[in-house]
Design a protein around this motif. Structure first.
Motif, short mmCIF file in Angstrom:
data_model
loop_
_atom_site.label_atom_id
_atom_site.label_comp_id
_atom_site.label_asym_id
_atom_site.label_seq_id
_atom_site.Cartn_x
_atom_site.Cartn_y
_atom_site.Cartn_z
N GLY A 36 7.26 21.58 47.64
CA GLY A 36 8.19 21.60 48.75
C GLY A 36 9.41 20.73 48.57
N ASP A 37 9.45 19.95 47.52
CA ASP A 37 10.59 19.07 47.28
C ASP A 37 11.36 19.55 46.05
OD1 ASP A 37 9.90 17.50 49.42
OD2 ASP A 37 8.71 16.10 48.22
N GLY A 38 12.52 18.93 45.85
CA GLY A 38 13.32 19.24 44.68
C GLY A 38 13.72 17.97 43.95
N ILE A 39 14.43 18.14 42.85
CA ILE A 39 14.79 17.02 41.98
C ILE A 39 16.27 17.09 41.63
CG2 ILE A 39 14.40 15.97 39.71
CD1 ILE A 39 11.57 17.16 39.79
N ILE A 40 16.92 15.94 41.65
CA ILE A 40 18.28 15.84 41.11
C ILE A 40 18.20 15.07 39.80
CG2 ILE A 40 20.54 14.76 41.39
CD1 ILE A 40 20.47 15.42 44.30
N ARG A 41 18.70 15.69 38.77
CA ARG A 41 18.74 15.06 37.44
C ARG A 41 20.16 15.14 36.93
NH1 ARG A 41 15.14 17.90 33.15
NH2 ARG A 41 16.80 19.45 33.32
N GLY A 42 20.63 14.10 36.28
CA GLY A 42 22.00 14.13 35.80
C GLY A 42 22.25 13.19 34.66
N VAL A 43 23.44 13.32 34.10
CA VAL A 43 23.91 12.42 33.06
C VAL A 43 25.31 11.97 33.44
CG1 VAL A 43 24.79 14.33 31.65
CG2 VAL A 43 24.30 12.12 30.58
N VAL A 44 25.58 10.69 33.27
CA VAL A 44 26.87 10.10 33.65
C VAL A 44 27.66 9.81 32.38
CG1 VAL A 44 28.00 8.22 34.87
CG2 VAL A 44 25.83 9.12 35.71
N LYS A 45 28.93 10.25 32.35
CA LYS A 45 29.74 10.13 31.14
C LYS A 45 31.13 9.60 31.46
CE LYS A 45 27.47 14.02 28.77
NZ LYS A 45 27.68 15.33 28.10
N ASP A 46 31.77 9.08 30.43
CA ASP A 46 33.16 8.65 30.50
C ASP A 46 34.05 9.90 30.47
OD1 ASP A 46 35.84 7.89 29.48
OD2 ASP A 46 34.97 5.90 29.23
N SER A 47 35.01 9.98 31.39
CA SER A 47 35.85 11.17 31.48
C SER A 47 36.82 11.29 30.31
CB SER A 47 36.64 11.16 32.79
OG SER A 47 37.54 10.06 32.82
N LEU A 48 37.12 10.18 29.63
CA LEU A 48 38.10 10.22 28.55
C LEU A 48 37.52 10.62 27.21
CD1 LEU A 48 40.34 7.10 29.25
CD2 LEU A 48 40.67 9.47 29.97
N ASN A 49 36.27 10.21 26.94
CA ASN A 49 35.72 10.47 25.60
C ASN A 49 34.36 11.14 25.61
OD1 ASN A 49 33.94 8.34 26.27
ND2 ASN A 49 35.28 6.83 25.29
N GLY A 50 33.76 11.34 26.80
CA GLY A 50 32.47 12.02 26.87
C GLY A 50 31.28 11.14 26.53
N GLU A 51 31.49 9.82 26.35
CA GLU A 51 30.38 8.93 26.03
C GLU A 51 29.47 8.75 27.25
OE1 GLU A 51 29.36 7.44 23.37
OE2 GLU A 51 31.02 7.66 21.96
N ALA A 52 28.16 8.79 27.03
CA ALA A 52 27.21 8.53 28.09
C ALA A 52 27.31 7.07 28.53
CB ALA A 52 25.80 8.86 27.64
N LEU A 53 27.11 6.81 29.82
CA LEU A 53 27.23 5.47 30.37
C LEU A 53 25.86 4.97 30.81
CD1 LEU A 53 30.46 5.98 32.51
CD2 LEU A 53 30.27 4.98 30.23
N PRO A 54 25.29 4.01 30.09
CA PRO A 54 23.94 3.51 30.43
C PRO A 54 23.97 2.50 31.56
CG PRO A 54 24.77 2.39 28.49
CD PRO A 54 25.82 3.40 28.88
N TYR A 55 22.88 2.45 32.31
CA TYR A 55 22.65 1.43 33.33
C TYR A 55 23.72 1.41 34.42
CZ TYR A 55 19.34 0.06 29.78
OH TYR A 55 18.33 0.07 28.86
N GLY A 56 24.11 2.62 34.85
CA GLY A 56 24.97 2.75 36.02
C GLY A 56 24.13 2.91 37.28
N ASN A 57 24.75 2.83 38.43
CA ASN A 57 24.06 2.91 39.71
C ASN A 57 24.27 4.29 40.33
OD1 ASN A 57 23.20 0.07 39.87
ND2 ASN A 57 25.40 -0.33 39.99
N VAL A 58 23.18 4.92 40.78
CA VAL A 58 23.22 6.24 41.41
C VAL A 58 22.56 6.13 42.78
CG1 VAL A 58 22.61 8.68 41.20
CG2 VAL A 58 23.04 7.31 39.13
N LEU A 59 23.25 6.65 43.82
CA LEU A 59 22.75 6.53 45.19
C LEU A 59 22.89 7.87 45.92
CD1 LEU A 59 21.83 4.69 47.61
CD2 LEU A 59 24.28 4.42 48.12
N ILE A 60 21.80 8.28 46.60
CA ILE A 60 21.85 9.41 47.52
C ILE A 60 22.22 8.84 48.88
CG2 ILE A 60 20.62 11.36 48.53
CD1 ILE A 60 20.96 11.59 45.53
N LYS A 61 23.45 9.05 49.33
CA LYS A 61 23.95 8.36 50.50
C LYS A 61 23.17 8.69 51.76
CE LYS A 61 28.74 7.28 49.31
NZ LYS A 61 30.16 7.41 49.71
#
Length: 745
Positions: free
Chosen positions: A27-52
């Motif tokens: 009955g539930d769902g999942i949000i999965r994602g990857v966070v990247k730098d907009s200029l070079n596409g590098e993944a950004l480790p240890y960022g903060n993600v919040l469901i407001k």
């Protein structure tokens, strides 16, 4: 202790067998994602993600991924992502029943952001993450470290409490009372066995290729092993996915070039650094000649095609380095050492919340002494390591994590020594080992995080007491501003370097596998700590630890007969307390670290302090981020005196070639030093002030970074050692002015 380990293992098995099946249902769902730098596409480790809407969140892992499970389905949510140095981004996402909503989120760097932005305090993990003893070092923090000559990650570690330097000259380090050879350096999971240039002055790893650094001073989880004291995990960049670029830099010691850019369905980088002058190095050894020639290089290519193994990234990379110390005087021997490392990685993101890391690595290291016309015997050490490993991580709908893994390692060490009859013998060993691990991380409770697991040394399955390496790490959040942490673990390693504690500058450090008839290095450590967050920008962390060193082979300094053993069984303990406080703001950073520690060793019934046992250490550093791309940073380091063995006389002795004889062995009858009690004396206190002024100039078509560093501003005369022959006092770095310029296109 044995019964305690059995109880831990019994509880661990129960948890790992039964709890993974207690999963929040449908009955539930999942949000999965990857966070990247907009200029070079590098993944950004240890960022903060919040469901407001729900006030729940997560943090990105070292690969930039995050997973937020058990979200009520059929609704739209606002996913807010923040990261140090980037504009906060809000993304709308719809969650469907029993489905994964995949997001790819690009953050805009502040340097090109035109709006008012929110800045997070620093790179961090989730609030309840069990991570005592772990320190994350960001590129921003690396840049702010005042440079000795160049920015260097290993020298930067010395600013952290619990990390002791081998002296102001060396980048070799000891962690929480452990030996220098009990630290493991992993470059994208590839072991780097001797990561030092120029007799240990700085690292072979180019700071420009680094994405982030994780230092585990203790309490490291079950997936990490084969090191008795610490593990340094270095993650490298992938390279710019959108445009080609190049960097050129030069300092008073070396020149460097780096290129990066896109390839079909991927990206690459390649870097190369070469020594240019030895004039600066003379300052490290009191104006003595140090004719070192070195180079290093690294490359990485990654590929991810959605039409070929969807959600899978393939990476091939390598690192190589070589140092030569060639004296013009034929009566002095030459030295050479080199690394060559290659690795392949396959990273898979599964259709369920599942991650797979598959690695293959080949690491080679060689070191040799070329005697020329000197009386020193030739020596040569070679090491070859082939490792294959697989790590599985499954994220349950409760947010808990189940981790499994196994590795296979084949190590071949060769140690060629020549005795007084000119006979060369190989004293090295080879061996095959395999380790498995299983772990379960409780993250379902907002105020509690527990990581419990164990490594299993499959080779030692039949040996009592050495099969298990139980680990547990806990974090209890009393309030948003106060957390209590604790950990216990057992750690083993069977590969060591042989060094003589009386040697000041060790130019030949043979690496060998500990013989099966000799007890391997084994430690256990218990630690506890408190984390206090006074605000989003200011926190303070206090940790205490006790390390029991069950076994730690030591070099037999008194070997006089061929029949005498070359290694002796050793044991010991280490304990102490560490305090670290950080303040981060858009225009000002401040860090203060203090540690009090005591380390003891025992061999043949004699107890002594190891050479890295500096009781007190204090490091203060701050950085000002000024307008017009100007950055000013300063650091002050203090350490109480380290132990040393006093030389009290000499006599004439007929030398006998031994297994690991001293570098100062003379032929025929020669002066032989007489030493006092081992490490019974202490050097004077050490302290030093460094400053760096840096300027960034953006010319649109290229970016210029220039800096000037002043080392040891008040010219403190910190003693390094006394020359054995002349008795002359040799000091560490004097007042030194250096500079670096970097051009990026």
């Amino acid at each position: 202790m044995r019964n305690f380990q059995i109880r831990i293992i019994g509880s661990l098995v129960f948890i790992l067998l039964f709890l993974p099946f207690v999963i929040n249902a449908q009955g539930d769902g999942i949000i999965r994602g990857v966070v990247k730098d907009s200029l070079n596409g590098e993944a950004l480790p240890y960022g903060n993600v919040l469901i407001k809407e729900l006030k729940i969140g997560s943090s990105t892992n070292e690969d930039g991924y995050f997973v937020i499970p058990s979200l009520p389905a059929g609704k739209e949510y606002t996913v807010s992502v923040s990261y140090v140095g980037y504009q906060t981004s809000d993304i709308k996402a719809v969650v469907l029943t029993d489905k994964i909503t995949d997001l790819e989120i690009f953050l805009v760097p502040l340097a090109i952001s035109l709006e008012t932005v929110e800045i997070t305090s620093e790179m961090t993990e989730e609030g309840n993450a069990p991570n005592i003893g772990k320190i994350i070092i960001s590129p921003r923090e690396m840049e702010a470290i005042p440079k000795g000559v160049e920015t260097d990650i290993l020298r930067g570690l010395m600013t952290l409490p619990g990390v002791k330097s081998a002296g102001g000259v060396s980048a070799k380090y000891s962690v929480r009372g452990g030996e220098y050879n009990q630290n493991l350096v992993l470059l994208d999971n590839m072991p780097v066995y001797y990561p030092f240039h120029s007799i240990g002055l700085f690292s072979v790893i180019d700071p420009d290729i680094i994405k982030n650094i994780e230092l585990y001073k203790g309490g490291y989880p079950a997936e990490l092993g084969r090191a008795a004291s610490s593990i340094l995990k270095i993650s490298t960049r992938d390279g710019n996915r959108y445009r080609f670029g190049a960097k050129f830099s030069a300092s008073l010691m070396s020149g460097k070039i780096m290129a990066e850019g896109p390839v079909p369905n991927g990206s690459f980088y390649a870097s190369f650094r070469k020594s240019a002058s030895n004039s600066v190095l003379k300052n490290f050894v009191d104006d003595n000649d140090l004719p070192i020639d070195f180079y290093d290089g690294a490359f990485k290519i990654n590929y991810a095609n959605p039409h070929f193994f969807n959600n899978t990234k393939f990476t091939f990379q390598g690192l190589f380095s070589k140092d030569k110390l060639n004296y013009a005087d034929a009566g002095r021997p030459d030295y050479e050492w080199a690394n060559s490392i290659f690795g392949f990685n396959m990273f898979v993101v599964g259709e369920i919340p599942f991650f797979l890391d598959f690695d293959v690595a080949l690491s080679n290291y060689s070191n040799k002494i070329i005697p020329k016309e000197s009386t020193i015997s030739p020596k040569r050490n070679e090491l070859s390591d082939f490792t294959m490993s697989a790590d599985f991580l499954y994220i349950l709908s409760s947010k808990d994590e189940l981790g499994l893994g196994i590795d296979f390692k084949a190590v071949d060490t060769k140690l060629f020594l020549v005795n007084r009859f000119d006979y060369e013998a190989n004293m090295g060993l080879d061996g095959i080992s395999s380790n498995a691990y299983i772990k379960y991380k409780f993250l379902r409770f907002e105020n509690l995080g527990v990581d419990i697991g164990s490594r299993f040394n499959l080779k030692d399955l039949a040996a009592k007491g050495d099969f298990f390496e139980p680990r547990i790490n806990m974090n209890y959040v009393l309030s948003p501003s106060l957390s209590l942490k604790g950990s216990y673990g057992v750690y083993q390693q069977d590969l060591i370097t042989i060094t003589d504690e009386r040697e000041v500058l060790t130019l030949f450090e043979p690496m060998i596998i500990i013989d099966e008839n000799f007890e391997k290095t084994k430690t256990s450590m218990i630690s506890a700590g408190i984390l206090t967050k006074f605000s989003n920008n200011l926190n303070l962390e206090l940790e205490g630890y006790y390390k029991d060193i069950y076994s730690s082979p030591v070099f037999n300094e008194n070997k006089s007969l061929f029949s005498d053993p070359d290694l002796l069984p050793g044991s010991g303990e280490a304990y102490g307390a560490e305090l670290l406080t950080k303040y981060r703001s858009p225009g000002f950073d401040f860090t203060a670290g203090y540690s009090y520690s005591i380390a003891n060793r025992e061999a043949e019934g004699y107890s002594y302090s190891p050479r890295h046992d500096a009781r007190h250490s204090l490091n203060l550093s701050f950085t000002l981020y000024l307008p017009y791309g100007i950055r000013f940073s300063s650091s002050w380091a203090y350490s109480s005196g380290r132990p040393y063995t006093q030389q009290i006389g000499f006599y004439d002795k007929l030398s006998i070639s031994g297994y690991f004889e001293s570098f100062n062995i003379y032929s025929s009858s020669a002066p032989f030093l007489i030493y006092g009690l081992k490490n019974a004396e202490r050097l004077p206190d050490y302290h030093r002030l460094d400053m760096t002024l840096a300027k960034k100039l953006d010319l649109n078509f290229m970016v210029i970074n220039a800096d000037v560093s002043v080392v040891n501003i008040y010219d403190r005369k910190n003693i390094f050692y006394f020359d054995q022959n002349s008795g002359k006092r040799i000091n560490m770095l004097p007042l030194l002015v250096t500079g670096t310029i970097k051009v990026e296109i």
